[in-house]
Design an enzyme around this catalytic site. Structure first.
Site, PDB file in Angstrom:
ATOM      1  N   ASP A  72      -3.440 -21.186  23.343  1.00  0.00           N
ATOM      2  CA  ASP A  72      -3.263 -22.318  24.255  1.00  0.00           C
ATOM      3  C   ASP A  72      -3.539 -21.894  25.695  1.00  0.00           C
ATOM      4  OD1 ASP A  72      -2.563 -24.766  25.280  1.00  0.00           O
ATOM      5  OD2 ASP A  72      -0.416 -24.549  24.957  1.00  0.00           O
ATOM      6  N   GLU A 101      -2.502 -27.865  33.649  1.00  0.00           N
ATOM      7  CA  GLU A 101      -2.193 -28.754  32.522  1.00  0.00           C
ATOM      8  C   GLU A 101      -0.767 -28.569  32.024  1.00  0.00           C
ATOM      9  OE1 GLU A 101      -1.693 -29.999  28.353  1.00  0.00           O
ATOM     10  OE2 GLU A 101      -1.629 -27.952  29.137  1.00  0.00           O
ATOM     11  N   GLU A 102      -0.284 -27.333  32.082  1.00  0.00           N
ATOM     12  CA  GLU A 102       1.037 -27.039  31.531  1.00  0.00           C
ATOM     13  C   GLU A 102       2.181 -27.549  32.414  1.00  0.00           C
ATOM     14  OE1 GLU A 102       1.463 -26.100  28.661  1.00  0.00           O
ATOM     15  OE2 GLU A 102      -0.129 -24.755  27.985  1.00  0.00           O
TER      16      GLU A 102
END
Length: 401
Positions: free
Chosen positions: A135, A169-170
């Site tokens: 990820d 994004e996280e």
């Protein structure tokens, strides 16, 4: 917006992008990537380099610089877009395309930030361990390799595809939100996240909630003189945990996670303030609908709470209209391999898909499992990366068709 130029090109600059002389634009049949002796070895090397650069959200600059250099070496035109933050002004999104055609039919995108803490790269036989292996640097490496192979096979040309790698994004998606300022539109966007090499047909929505209780401090020997904020908070959380939340056939149950609780100052003091942070994965309806349900449940306690809702989004349906049993040419040697098509999957995590505005088809695909992401045992197999390249090639060709 910054445009990174190539030593091979004589570029004329504007503030937003460069104009490339026609002779410098790679034409159909010309390969702007270097010839490779081993596609798999190159893929694994790229993946390793990406994972070895720590890029916890807010600190993506190092891996961004690496990608700029890598993509420029493959003769892509590279633009950077400042995202910045209060603590780090050097964070950048990266947009890469062929020649001068920044307006493309298809966009391939993933994120370059990871969650903490950093875990170093480690090869264990056919397994690759480390933060970001899944990820989402597995997606980044395989997306780039898929594009390189399609170029080498003369199946795409300028104007067909662009690559967009974003920060943040996280933690809220500030990179993809900023990408809307690029002013670009696409027919289809292929997002990279761990989907176990399956094509995601949708993912749950998300909403954040902060619940605060305010009581009255007192000596713990005389509790009748105070009011415990902790007890108030526990009452509220109990009510939320025992409330029927929306569900759907496709996405299952809406789930509630109490991620953080704080309250009080000492064991011998009646706590005056307490709070809890919650995350809900929404299976049906919109955040406003869910907020009404939660408030109604809190009202049954007879306590007064200060509730703050960080509105997210409802469930996201994703395109999965890719036929199976399609034969692909898998290498420059014209060795063919039958790709049996995609299984589909519904995932419970959030993505950057709702952060990118526009009327385009949306595909979600990538190597590795979300079940090991964000953990100290994040890893995938070499075969996952190799197969993901095949899958991305199929998705790109389908989107262009």
């Amino acid at each position: 917006m910054k445009l990174h130029t190539l030593p091979l090109h004589a570029l004329l600059f504007s503030q937003a992008f460069a104009l490339v002389p026609p002779a410098a634009i790679p034409q159909h049949g010309q390969h702007p990537v270097h010839e490779r002796t081993s596609s798999t070895a190159s893929l694994l090397s790229l993946h390793k380099d990406l994972v070895e650069i720590e890029s916890i959200t807010g600190n993506e600059n190092g891996v961004g610089k690496y990608l700029i250099q890598y993509l420029e070496a493959q003769n892509f035109t590279v633009e950077t877009q400042d995202v910045g933050s209060a603590t780090n002004a050097s964070r950048q999104n990266i947009l890469a395309y062929l020649g001068s055609k920044r307006e493309t039919r298809v966009l391939i995108s993933s994120h370059i930030d990871v969650v903490p803490p950093y875990w170093p790269y480690e090869r264990r036989g056919d397994e690759i361990w480390g933060r970001g292996t899944v990820d989402a640097k597995g997606s980044v490496a395989t997306q780039i390799t898929a594009v390189e192979e399609l170029l080498a096979e003369d199946k795409i040309c300028p104007g067909d595809i662009a690559l967009l790698f974003v920060v943040g994004e996280e933690k809220g998606g500030d990179g993809m939100i900023k990408a809307n300022d690029l002013g670009l539109k696409w027919e289809a966007v292929i997002f990279g996240e761990p989907t176990e090499l399956k094509l995601a047909s949708g993912h749950k929505g998300i909403m954040g909630v902060t619940l605060r209780a305010h009581g009255k401090a007192a000596h713990s020997g005389y509790p009748e003189l105070g009011k415990s904020a902790n007890e108030m908070l526990i009452s509220g959380l109990y009510a939320l945990l025992h409330t029927d939340l929306p569900w759907s056939e496709k996405y299952g149950n809406t789930t509630l996670n109490i991620g953080r609780i704080e309250g009080g100052v000492a064991a011998n003091v009646i706590p005056e303030d307490a709070s809890a942070s919650l995350a809900l994965r929404i299976a049906d309806g919109e955040p406003t609908d869910l907020a009404e349900i939660l408030l109604k449940a809190l009202n049954t306690t007879g306590e007064v709470f200060n509730s703050t809702f960080q509105y997210g989004y409802g469930p996201i349906d994703i395109d999965a209209d890719v036929p199976g049993n399609i034969t692909l040419e898998m290498s420059m040697d014209i060795v063919t391999n039958t790709f049996s098509g995609f299984e589909t999957i519904v995932v419970n995590y959030g993505t950057d898909i709702p952060n990118l505005k526009g009327d385009h088809k949306k595909y979600l695909y990538g190597p590795g499992s979300i079940l090991v992401a964000h953990s100290d045992h994040e890893h995938l197999n070499v075969s996952d990366l190799v197969d993901a390249v095949k899958g991305y090639k199929l998705l790109i060709e389908h989107a262009l068709a």
